[in-house]
Design a protein around this motif. Structure first.
Motif, mmCIF file in Angstrom:
data_model
loop_
_atom_site.group_PDB
_atom_site.id
_atom_site.type_symbol
_atom_site.label_atom_id
_atom_site.label_comp_id
_atom_site.label_asym_id
_atom_site.label_seq_id
_atom_site.Cartn_x
_atom_site.Cartn_y
_atom_site.Cartn_z
ATOM 1 N N ALA A 42 -0.121 12.142 -16.419
ATOM 2 C CA ALA A 42 -0.777 10.877 -16.723
ATOM 3 C C ALA A 42 0.171 9.955 -17.625
ATOM 4 O O ALA A 42 0.207 8.982 -17.430
ATOM 5 C CB ALA A 42 -2.087 11.176 -17.467
ATOM 6 N N SER A 43 0.966 10.653 -18.324
ATOM 7 C CA SER A 43 1.901 10.031 -19.152
ATOM 8 C C SER A 43 3.265 9.738 -18.460
ATOM 9 O O SER A 43 4.292 9.354 -19.278
ATOM 10 C CB SER A 43 2.180 10.470 -20.544
ATOM 11 O OG SER A 43 2.798 11.630 -20.531
ATOM 12 N N GLY A 44 3.434 9.986 -17.157
ATOM 13 C CA GLY A 44 4.620 9.858 -16.522
ATOM 14 C C GLY A 44 5.850 10.763 -16.537
ATOM 15 O O GLY A 44 6.983 10.653 -16.452
ATOM 16 N N THR A 87 15.900 23.360 -12.590
ATOM 17 C CA THR A 87 14.922 22.527 -13.235
ATOM 18 C C THR A 87 14.953 21.048 -13.038
ATOM 19 O O THR A 87 15.950 20.457 -13.264
ATOM 20 C CB THR A 87 14.925 22.890 -14.896
ATOM 21 O OG1 THR A 87 15.045 24.210 -15.276
ATOM 22 C CG2 THR A 87 13.980 22.066 -15.728
ATOM 23 N N LEU A 88 13.982 20.575 -12.616
ATOM 24 C CA LEU A 88 13.640 19.223 -12.140
ATOM 25 C C LEU A 88 12.926 18.467 -13.234
ATOM 26 O O LEU A 88 11.947 18.942 -13.428
ATOM 27 C CB LEU A 88 13.236 18.975 -10.662
ATOM 28 C CG LEU A 88 12.966 17.686 -10.225
ATOM 29 C CD1 LEU A 88 14.093 16.865 -9.909
ATOM 30 C CD2 LEU A 88 11.985 17.758 -8.826
ATOM 31 N N ARG A 89 13.464 17.359 -13.818
ATOM 32 C CA ARG A 89 12.457 16.588 -14.609
ATOM 33 C C ARG A 89 12.540 15.151 -14.208
ATOM 34 O O ARG A 89 13.690 14.563 -13.916
ATOM 35 C CB ARG A 89 13.259 16.719 -16.003
ATOM 36 C CG ARG A 89 13.162 18.124 -16.639
ATOM 37 C CD ARG A 89 13.737 18.163 -18.158
ATOM 38 N NE ARG A 89 13.422 19.463 -18.891
ATOM 39 C CZ ARG A 89 14.257 20.390 -18.788
ATOM 40 N NH1 ARG A 89 15.341 20.116 -18.056
ATOM 41 N NH2 ARG A 89 14.043 21.237 -19.580
ATOM 42 N N ILE A 90 11.450 14.601 -14.404
ATOM 43 C CA ILE A 90 11.284 13.273 -13.825
ATOM 44 C C ILE A 90 10.319 12.655 -15.072
ATOM 45 O O ILE A 90 9.366 13.097 -15.410
ATOM 46 C CB ILE A 90 10.446 13.265 -12.472
ATOM 47 C CG1 ILE A 90 11.367 13.695 -11.460
ATOM 48 C CG2 ILE A 90 9.920 11.709 -12.297
ATOM 49 C CD1 ILE A 90 10.538 13.598 -10.006
ATOM 50 N N ALA A 91 10.813 11.249 -15.359
ATOM 51 C CA ALA A 91 10.172 10.246 -16.552
ATOM 52 C C ALA A 91 9.996 9.135 -15.622
ATOM 53 O O ALA A 91 11.030 8.479 -15.219
ATOM 54 C CB ALA A 91 11.168 10.276 -17.566
ATOM 55 N N LEU A 92 8.890 8.737 -15.339
ATOM 56 C CA LEU A 92 8.393 7.539 -14.684
ATOM 57 C C LEU A 92 8.400 6.397 -15.369
ATOM 58 O O LEU A 92 7.896 6.382 -16.736
ATOM 59 C CB LEU A 92 7.221 7.775 -13.729
ATOM 60 C CG LEU A 92 7.111 8.832 -12.687
ATOM 61 C CD1 LEU A 92 5.472 9.113 -12.469
ATOM 62 C CD2 LEU A 92 7.907 8.778 -11.783
ATOM 63 N N THR A 93 8.790 5.106 -14.844
ATOM 64 C CA THR A 93 8.648 3.922 -15.785
ATOM 65 C C THR A 93 7.325 3.179 -15.270
ATOM 66 O O THR A 93 7.141 2.131 -15.724
ATOM 67 C CB THR A 93 9.925 3.228 -15.641
ATOM 68 O OG1 THR A 93 10.155 2.934 -14.231
ATOM 69 C CG2 THR A 93 10.974 3.910 -16.241
ATOM 70 N N ARG A 94 7.169 3.564 -13.801
ATOM 71 C CA ARG A 94 5.867 2.668 -13.238
ATOM 72 C C ARG A 94 5.133 3.564 -12.466
ATOM 73 O O ARG A 94 5.451 4.537 -11.855
ATOM 74 C CB ARG A 94 6.262 1.586 -12.610
ATOM 75 C CG ARG A 94 7.226 1.838 -11.318
ATOM 76 C CD ARG A 94 7.440 0.639 -10.511
ATOM 77 N NE ARG A 94 8.450 0.881 -9.560
ATOM 78 C CZ ARG A 94 8.588 0.145 -8.216
ATOM 79 N NH1 ARG A 94 7.849 -0.699 -7.805
ATOM 80 N NH2 ARG A 94 9.371 0.735 -7.544
ATOM 81 N N GLU A 119 0.889 -1.205 -0.154
ATOM 82 C CA GLU A 119 0.036 0.023 -0.137
ATOM 83 C C GLU A 119 0.965 1.185 -0.231
ATOM 84 O O GLU A 119 0.212 2.308 -0.031
ATOM 85 C CB GLU A 119 -0.865 0.023 1.155
ATOM 86 C CG GLU A 119 -0.472 0.018 2.375
ATOM 87 C CD GLU A 119 0.228 -1.205 2.913
ATOM 88 O OE1 GLU A 119 1.097 -1.157 4.315
ATOM 89 O OE2 GLU A 119 0.052 -2.214 2.504
ATOM 90 N N GLU A 120 2.158 1.178 0.040
ATOM 91 C CA GLU A 120 3.118 2.340 0.179
ATOM 92 C C GLU A 120 3.378 2.868 -1.288
ATOM 93 O O GLU A 120 3.685 2.056 -2.019
ATOM 94 C CB GLU A 120 4.236 2.064 0.790
ATOM 95 C CG GLU A 120 5.361 3.067 1.059
ATOM 96 C CD GLU A 120 6.551 2.767 1.619
ATOM 97 O OE1 GLU A 120 6.854 3.378 2.815
ATOM 98 O OE2 GLU A 120 7.093 1.769 1.380
ATOM 99 N N PRO A 121 3.046 4.280 -1.518
ATOM 100 C CA PRO A 121 3.368 4.680 -2.867
ATOM 101 C C PRO A 121 4.730 4.646 -3.199
ATOM 102 O O PRO A 121 5.729 4.539 -2.559
ATOM 103 C CB PRO A 121 2.778 6.125 -2.658
ATOM 104 C CG PRO A 121 2.482 6.311 -1.336
ATOM 105 C CD PRO A 121 2.645 5.204 -0.547
ATOM 106 N N ALA A 122 4.974 4.237 -4.723
ATOM 107 C CA ALA A 122 6.408 3.982 -4.951
ATOM 108 C C ALA A 122 6.442 4.415 -6.469
ATOM 109 O O ALA A 122 5.476 4.091 -7.210
ATOM 110 C CB ALA A 122 6.816 2.354 -4.555
ATOM 111 N N TRP A 123 7.741 4.812 -6.953
ATOM 112 C CA TRP A 123 7.892 5.512 -8.093
ATOM 113 C C TRP A 123 9.153 4.989 -8.582
ATOM 114 O O TRP A 123 10.216 5.050 -7.521
ATOM 115 C CB TRP A 123 7.656 6.908 -8.370
ATOM 116 C CG TRP A 123 6.275 7.555 -7.951
ATOM 117 C CD1 TRP A 123 5.427 7.815 -8.847
ATOM 118 C CD2 TRP A 123 6.025 7.793 -6.550
ATOM 119 N NE1 TRP A 123 4.481 8.244 -7.900
ATOM 120 C CE2 TRP A 123 4.623 8.437 -6.806
ATOM 121 C CE3 TRP A 123 6.676 7.837 -5.283
ATOM 122 C CZ2 TRP A 123 3.884 8.792 -5.741
ATOM 123 C CZ3 TRP A 123 5.980 8.321 -4.096
ATOM 124 C CH2 TRP A 123 4.547 8.782 -4.234
ATOM 125 N N SER A 124 9.506 5.015 -9.979
ATOM 126 C CA SER A 124 10.686 4.755 -10.280
ATOM 127 C C SER A 124 10.706 5.201 -11.751
ATOM 128 O O SER A 124 9.869 5.515 -12.424
ATOM 129 C CB SER A 124 11.157 3.317 -10.189
ATOM 130 O OG SER A 124 10.298 2.501 -11.582
#
Length: 170
Positions: free
Chosen positions: A147-149, A163-170, A39-44
């Motif tokens: 919505a598209s990560g 400038t901070l940029r993040i591209a999510l894979t999950r 249940e813990e939020p996680a991102w990569s």
């Protein structure tokens, strides 16, 4: 004396040995999986940070982030998957492990700044990753691509600009 041809099926294939050696090498470099509550939020994904000052610093890495601003962890990985740094925090205490060195602090912000080179609004970051427009002094987040990560946040004040940029894979 005439040599007899050796049947190709009877000798070991060199490619198989290379495959086995490569597999053993990758297994030796693998990092043990961390246990994260379901249940813990996680991102990569990938994270990039550019700070515009006299030296114009930039930072880029793969990352794994879990938890929230009060209790969580951040692992920064090289493009080949080796661990560059691990930052864990809980109950007002933070610990940074980088290489063989471990540092502890009562300030997550100061250790995060040590890793990235600038202050990042951690509470706002967790909100942004969940698609919530959270206010952070000097920062403007563009959540149109979440919505598209994709997430982009810019800091104009206080200087230096970042400038901070993040591209999510999950």
């Amino acid at each position: 004396m005439q040599s007899r041809p050796v049947c190709a099926a009877s000798r070991p294939h060199r490619w198989m040995w290379w495959f086995v050696l490569g597999l053993l090498w990758m297994t030796g470099c693998a990092q043990p999986a961390r246990q994260i509550a379901a249940e813990e939020p996680a991102w990569s994904g990938r994270i990039a940070l550019q700070v515009e000052d006299q030296s114009s610093q930039s930072f880029s890495a793969m990352f794994e982030l879990h938890g929230n601003a009060q209790n969580g962890g951040l692992v920064l990985l090289s493009p080949l998957g080796s661990r560059l740094a691990q930052l864990d925090w809980q109950n007002g205490h933070a610990q940074l492990q980088s290489g063989q060195e471990t540092r502890s602090s009562d300030s997550l912000d100061s250790l995060l700044q040590e890793v990235t080179g600038t202050r990042i609004p951690i509470e706002a970051l967790f909100g942004w990753l969940q698609g919530v427009q959270v206010s952070a002094t000097g920062w403007q987040a563009d959540l149109s691509g979440i919505a598209s990560g994709r997430l982009t946040a810019r800091r104009d004040d206080p200087a230096p600009k970042a400038t901070l940029r993040i591209a999510l894979t999950r």
